[in-house]
Design an enzyme around this catalytic site. Structure first.
Site, PDB file in Angstrom:
ATOM      1  N   ARG A  51      -1.726  -6.928  -7.651  1.00 53.79           N
ATOM      2  CA  ARG A  51      -1.448  -5.817  -8.572  1.00 53.79           C
ATOM      3  C   ARG A  51      -0.273  -4.957  -8.166  1.00 53.79           C
ATOM      4  O   ARG A  51       0.606  -4.655  -8.975  1.00 53.79           O
ATOM      5  CB  ARG A  51      -2.673  -4.877  -8.686  1.00 53.79           C
ATOM      6  CG  ARG A  51      -3.672  -5.268  -9.703  1.00 53.79           C
ATOM      7  CD  ARG A  51      -5.039  -4.897  -9.198  1.00 53.79           C
ATOM      8  NE  ARG A  51      -5.310  -5.700  -8.034  1.00 53.79           N
ATOM      9  CZ  ARG A  51      -5.771  -6.947  -8.093  1.00 53.79           C
ATOM     10  NH1 ARG A  51      -6.073  -7.471  -9.235  1.00 53.79           N
ATOM     11  NH2 ARG A  51      -5.940  -7.676  -6.991  1.00 53.79           N
ATOM     12  N   THR A  52      -0.268  -4.516  -6.929  1.00 57.38           N
ATOM     13  CA  THR A  52       0.734  -3.509  -6.546  1.00 57.38           C
ATOM     14  C   THR A  52       2.135  -4.108  -6.636  1.00 57.38           C
ATOM     15  O   THR A  52       3.031  -3.521  -7.255  1.00 57.38           O
ATOM     16  CB  THR A  52       0.449  -2.972  -5.135  1.00 57.38           C
ATOM     17  OG1 THR A  52      -0.933  -2.612  -5.071  1.00 57.38           O
ATOM     18  CG2 THR A  52       1.292  -1.758  -4.821  1.00 57.38           C
ATOM     19  N   LYS A  80      10.650 -13.243  12.895  1.00 53.42           N
ATOM     20  CA  LYS A  80      11.540 -13.478  14.053  1.00 53.42           C
ATOM     21  C   LYS A  80      11.579 -12.250  14.960  1.00 53.42           C
ATOM     22  O   LYS A  80      12.341 -12.201  15.912  1.00 53.42           O
ATOM     23  CB  LYS A  80      12.951 -13.774  13.564  1.00 53.42           C
ATOM     24  CG  LYS A  80      13.071 -14.949  12.629  1.00 53.42           C
ATOM     25  CD  LYS A  80      14.513 -15.048  12.121  1.00 53.42           C
ATOM     26  CE  LYS A  80      14.576 -15.784  10.806  1.00 53.42           C
ATOM     27  NZ  LYS A  80      15.831 -15.488  10.095  1.00 53.42           N
ATOM     28  N   ARG A 101       4.657  -2.523   1.557  1.00 58.65           N
ATOM     29  CA  ARG A 101       3.261  -2.614   2.030  1.00 58.65           C
ATOM     30  C   ARG A 101       3.276  -3.221   3.425  1.00 58.65           C
ATOM     31  O   ARG A 101       4.000  -4.189   3.680  1.00 58.65           O
ATOM     32  CB  ARG A 101       2.423  -3.487   1.098  1.00 58.65           C
ATOM     33  CG  ARG A 101       1.041  -3.786   1.682  1.00 58.65           C
ATOM     34  CD  ARG A 101       0.127  -4.435   0.711  1.00 58.65           C
ATOM     35  NE  ARG A 101      -0.307  -3.491  -0.321  1.00 58.65           N
ATOM     36  CZ  ARG A 101      -1.231  -3.760  -1.234  1.00 58.65           C
ATOM     37  NH1 ARG A 101      -1.804  -4.951  -1.250  1.00 58.65           N
ATOM     38  NH2 ARG A 101      -1.592  -2.874  -2.123  1.00 58.65           N
ATOM     39  N   HIS A 129      -2.805   4.725   0.143  1.00 56.65           N
ATOM     40  CA  HIS A 129      -2.273   3.847  -0.920  1.00 56.65           C
ATOM     41  C   HIS A 129      -1.949   4.773  -2.097  1.00 56.65           C
ATOM     42  O   HIS A 129      -2.643   4.786  -3.106  1.00 56.65           O
ATOM     43  CB  HIS A 129      -3.329   2.809  -1.293  1.00 56.65           C
ATOM     44  CG  HIS A 129      -2.845   1.687  -2.163  1.00 56.65           C
ATOM     45  ND1 HIS A 129      -1.623   1.694  -2.815  1.00 56.65           N
ATOM     46  CD2 HIS A 129      -3.435   0.505  -2.491  1.00 56.65           C
ATOM     47  CE1 HIS A 129      -1.491   0.568  -3.495  1.00 56.65           C
ATOM     48  NE2 HIS A 129      -2.575  -0.168  -3.309  1.00 56.65           N
TER      49      HIS A 129
END
Ligand code: CP
Length: 306
Positions: A51-52, A80, A101, A129
């Site tokens: 969703r986000t 890396k 995120r 959030h």
């Protein structure tokens, strides 16, 4: 330049303005179709999302802009050993705004401190959030007509559920908010939220373990899944995961105008038989997430639409 790390980064007045803009976007989408032409959104997702990430991308595309980014740490140079500080300095050369995120609490904040473009916290570990909270506020405001005078039940994994933490921070600023915190002992809301947020602001709340004991008094029931990815061992997760299952029999105990919200994804905590109940608002909630993220992008990029 502004970033969004927490719902508290906006005052109540600014939030009202943002929600008003999101409602106008919902009603008049064509007015905003070219508002971000030539602008780019980078989605830097070090953790899975449906969703986000996709609602951010849909939001920017709906505004006439473009999107670029990565959807896992493995497909970026984080694998890396690159730091988020270095990554954001590079992304700043490619995009106008970034939604990030990250599994580590505070990583988007660290990025924002080295960024030349606005950074939006799209979920950081078990912490916050904020854009889910904007989505939740728009859903409640649109479907209830107001954000105060509500009894809100928060149910499930209140310990690791970052959407719950952000929502509590945001809602205590509205009048006559009461919380019923529904969780097993091991998944209670963290002490710092009870003491530094709820107690400190004299917000009335009670803690109960049985969902049935809370249903009748709620205006909003906010269900959450048990956050498997934050448990230290699988055994504890398996023991907790089906602690709550909202089904038709429990819905029968609720008010006729109670709303059921869920940030999604759901696992077992809401039976699919509840989906057809008019009080089930979680899929409408996901749709509101696009409008509110469009409003957020416009606000942070300081784009005015006449
Ligand atoms: N609500 C939410 O954050 O969903 P995703 O994890 O799919 O983005």
């Amino acid at each position: 330049m502004r970033h969004l790390m927490s719902p508290l980064d906006f005052s109540v007045e600014e939030l009202d303005k943002l929600l008003k803009l999101a409602c106008d976007i919902e009603k008049n989408p064509s007015r905003y179709a070219n508002a971000c032409q030539g602008k780019k959104l980078a989605t830097c997702f070090y953790e899975p999302s449906t969703r986000t990430r996709l609602s951010f991308e849909a939001a920017m595309l709906n505004l006439g802009g473009s999107v670029l980014g990565f959807s896992s740490a493995d497909s970026s140079s984080a694998s890396k050993g690159e730091s988020v500080s270095d990554t954001i300095r590079v992304i700043s050369c490619y995009a106008d705004i970034c939604a990030m995120r990250h599994p580590k609490e505070g990583a988007p904040l660290v990025a924002s401190q080295r960024s030349a473009i606005p950074v939006i916290n799209a979920g950081d570990g078990g912490h916050q959030h904020p854009t889910q909270t904007l989505t939740d506020l728009m859903t409640i405001h649109s479907l209830k007509g107001h954000l105060g005078d509500l009894t809100i039940g928060l149910c499930g994994d209140l310990k690791f559920g970052r959407t719950v933490h952000s929502l509590i921070h945001a809602l205590i600023r509205y009048p006559n908010i009461r919380f019923v915190l529904i969780s097993p002992e091991e998944l209670r809301v963290p002490g710092y939220i009870r003491e530094d947020v709820l107690d400190k602001h004299n917000v009335p709340y009670e803690e109960v373990e049985r969902l049935e004991d809370a249903m009748a008094k709620l205006d909003i029931l906010y269900m959450t899944r048990v956050q498997r990815e934050r448990f230290f061992n699988e055994e504890d997760y398996v023991r907790m995961k089906d602690f709550y299952i909202l089904d038709k029999s429990k819905m029968a105990l609720a008010k006729e105008d109670m709303l059921v919200l869920h940030p999604l994804p759901r696992v077992n905590e809401i039976s699919v038989e509840v989906d057809d109940d008019p009080r089930a608002a979680y899929f409408r909630q996901a749709q509101y997430g696009v409008y509110v993220r469009m409003a957020l992008i416009l606000t942070l990029l300081e784009v005015e639409v006449c």
